[in-house]
Design a protein around this motif. Structure first.
Motif, short mmCIF file in Angstrom:
data_model
loop_
_atom_site.label_atom_id
_atom_site.label_comp_id
_atom_site.label_asym_id
_atom_site.label_seq_id
_atom_site.Cartn_x
_atom_site.Cartn_y
_atom_site.Cartn_z
N LYS A 1 -10.47 -10.18 -0.51
CA LYS A 1 -10.37 -8.38 -0.53
C LYS A 1 -8.54 -8.97 0.44
CE LYS A 1 -11.80 -3.91 0.78
NZ LYS A 1 -12.59 -3.58 1.14
N LEU A 2 -8.34 -7.89 -0.63
CA LEU A 2 -7.13 -7.35 -0.82
C LEU A 2 -6.81 -5.72 0.55
CD1 LEU A 2 -6.74 -10.08 -1.67
CD2 LEU A 2 -4.31 -9.65 -2.31
N ASP A 3 -6.13 -5.75 0.66
CA ASP A 3 -6.30 -4.31 1.06
C ASP A 3 -5.14 -3.30 0.18
OD1 ASP A 3 -3.14 -4.69 1.76
OD2 ASP A 3 -3.33 -4.52 4.23
N GLY A 4 -4.80 -2.36 0.48
CA GLY A 4 -3.79 -1.08 -0.41
C GLY A 4 -2.39 -2.15 -0.73
N ASN A 5 -1.79 -2.75 0.34
CA ASN A 5 -0.24 -3.40 -0.01
C ASN A 5 -1.17 -4.37 -0.38
OD1 ASN A 5 0.77 -0.73 1.48
ND2 ASN A 5 -0.55 -1.55 3.30
N GLY A 6 -1.84 -4.83 -0.17
CA GLY A 6 -2.11 -6.55 -1.20
C GLY A 6 -2.24 -7.30 -0.08
N LYS A 7 -2.54 -7.27 1.34
CA LYS A 7 -3.12 -8.32 2.23
C LYS A 7 -4.13 -8.50 2.14
CE LYS A 7 -2.41 -8.05 7.15
NZ LYS A 7 -2.60 -8.21 8.71
N HIS A 8 -3.85 -9.99 2.52
CA HIS A 8 -5.25 -10.42 2.43
C HIS A 8 -5.96 -10.10 3.65
CE1 HIS A 8 -7.80 -14.36 2.61
NE2 HIS A 8 -8.52 -13.20 1.97
N ILE A 9 -7.26 -9.76 4.08
CA ILE A 9 -8.66 -9.05 4.63
C ILE A 9 -9.78 -10.24 5.24
CG2 ILE A 9 -6.59 -6.81 4.85
CD1 ILE A 9 -9.03 -5.77 3.45
N SER A 10 -10.21 -10.39 3.92
CA SER A 10 -10.85 -11.61 4.29
C SER A 10 -11.47 -12.05 2.43
CB SER A 10 -12.63 -10.19 4.93
OG SER A 10 -12.83 -9.07 3.31
N GLY A 11 -12.66 -12.54 2.86
CA GLY A 11 -13.36 -14.18 1.79
C GLY A 11 -12.52 -14.59 2.13
N ASP A 12 -11.95 -16.11 1.02
CA ASP A 12 -11.33 -17.10 0.39
C ASP A 12 -9.77 -16.07 0.01
OD1 ASP A 12 -13.57 -18.43 1.30
OD2 ASP A 12 -13.82 -18.93 -0.57
N PRO A 13 -9.17 -17.43 0.44
CA PRO A 13 -7.48 -16.72 -0.52
C PRO A 13 -7.60 -16.66 -1.67
CG PRO A 13 -7.78 -18.87 0.89
CD PRO A 13 -9.81 -18.91 0.86
N PRO A 14 -7.40 -15.36 -1.62
CA PRO A 14 -6.96 -14.85 -3.19
C PRO A 14 -6.01 -16.28 -4.12
CG PRO A 14 -5.49 -13.54 -2.04
CD PRO A 14 -5.67 -15.24 -1.50
N THR A 15 -6.80 -15.80 -5.68
CA THR A 15 -5.81 -16.28 -6.81
C THR A 15 -4.30 -16.55 -6.83
OG1 THR A 15 -5.26 -16.45 -8.97
CG2 THR A 15 -6.00 -14.67 -7.89
N LYS A 16 -3.82 -17.41 -7.15
CA LYS A 16 -2.27 -17.88 -7.21
C LYS A 16 -1.47 -16.61 -7.58
CE LYS A 16 -1.79 -21.62 -9.61
NZ LYS A 16 -2.95 -21.85 -10.07
N GLU A 17 -2.12 -16.00 -8.73
CA GLU A 17 -2.13 -15.34 -9.73
C GLU A 17 -1.82 -13.60 -9.17
OE1 GLU A 17 -0.45 -16.70 -12.24
OE2 GLU A 17 -1.43 -17.99 -13.27
N LEU A 18 -1.14 -13.03 -8.14
CA LEU A 18 -1.31 -12.20 -7.84
C LEU A 18 -0.12 -11.02 -8.34
CD1 LEU A 18 -1.86 -12.45 -3.60
CD2 LEU A 18 -4.05 -12.18 -5.62
N PRO A 19 0.98 -11.56 -8.66
CA PRO A 19 1.75 -11.02 -9.11
C PRO A 19 1.81 -10.31 -10.58
CG PRO A 19 3.00 -13.36 -8.08
CD PRO A 19 0.92 -13.25 -7.93
N LEU A 20 0.88 -11.44 -11.25
CA LEU A 20 0.77 -10.98 -12.77
C LEU A 20 -0.53 -9.78 -12.36
CD1 LEU A 20 0.01 -11.99 -16.04
CD2 LEU A 20 -1.61 -13.32 -15.26
N HIS A 21 -1.50 -9.87 -11.87
CA HIS A 21 -2.58 -9.03 -11.24
C HIS A 21 -1.96 -7.49 -11.06
CE1 HIS A 21 -6.35 -10.68 -11.96
NE2 HIS A 21 -5.55 -11.80 -11.95
N PHE A 22 -1.03 -7.65 -9.78
CA PHE A 22 -0.59 -6.18 -9.76
C PHE A 22 0.39 -6.22 -10.07
CE2 PHE A 22 -1.80 -8.25 -4.97
CZ PHE A 22 -2.46 -6.55 -5.05
#
Length: 214
Positions: free
Chosen positions: A59-80
């Motif tokens: 889970k990431l907050d509205g600014n894209g900061k990781h706040i819970s759960g496992d580390p997110p996919t490395k493809e964050l730039p693609l999604h955002f």
């Protein structure tokens, strides 16, 4: 946890398993995300979509900061890049599905329209699909390439990499991704044959009737 987030977590697990079991996303390839009222849910890095754990989703907050759960996919730039460019997008699906990925590797495909209008459903659910140049997986270099196209196109092929599709819901994004994959298969199966494409008037009729909203 809000009902919205609970439903999104359940949906990510369900649709991830469905696509994995049907061979659309082998191994630990592919990643999914959903936009929430208070942030985002992402599939974790190196996770297999067939065996997601709802409690371990990133889970990431509205600014894209990781706040819970496992580390997110490395493809964050693609999604955002999709979320920033398409306000209607509530989910993004990125797979390494066989036929769409094969199409993304061909040197002679039209970079502005890689999926010819050969069926009504590809027009209705996907629209024109451009290809963006290859970038290293996870690189932020993909973001401006996506932002340049995503405003007009809910589906894009990443050069030598595979499809990425945004939708107004996770279900809509999954269905559009599957339609793209099936049409890519038809395109490759009929390659070199005399294909009858839908006429411009037929495409305009479909677009006006079904009002594609990715």
């Amino acid at each position: 946890m809000s009902p919205e987030e609970s439903a999104a977590r359940e949906g990510l697990v369900r649709w991830g398993r469905s696509m994995f079991e049907r061979g659309l996303t082998p191994g630990s390839s592919g990643n999914l995300s959903v936009r929430l009222a208070d942030g985002y849910l992402f599939t974790p890095t190196n996770s297999c979509l067939g065996f997601l754990d709802s409690e371990r989703l990133s889970k990431l907050d509205g600014n894209g900061k990781h706040i819970s759960g496992d580390p997110p996919t490395k493809e964050l730039p693609l999604h955002f890049a999709f979320y920033e460019t398409r306000p209607s997008a509530r989910a993004v699906v990125h797979l390494h599905s066989t036929y769409a990925t094969a199409l993304s590797c061909l040197a002679d495909v039209d970079p502005n329209d890689a999926i010819p209008p050969i069926t009504p459903y590809v027009v209705m659910r996907v629209g024109k699909v451009p290809i963006v140049p290859y970038t290293r997986p996870g690189s932020a270099d993909v973001a401006p390439l996506i932002r340049a196209k995503a405003g007009d196109h809910p589906a894009i092929l990443l050069g030598n990499h595979g499809p990425v599709v945004a939708g107004t819901s996770l279900e809509a994004a999954v269905f559009a991704t599957e339609e793209l994959e099936e049409t890519a298969k038809l395109v490759l199966l009929t390659r070199g044959m005399a294909i009858r494409h839908l006429a411009a008037t037929e495409i305009a009729d479909l677009e006006a009737t079904f009002m594609l909203r990715g």
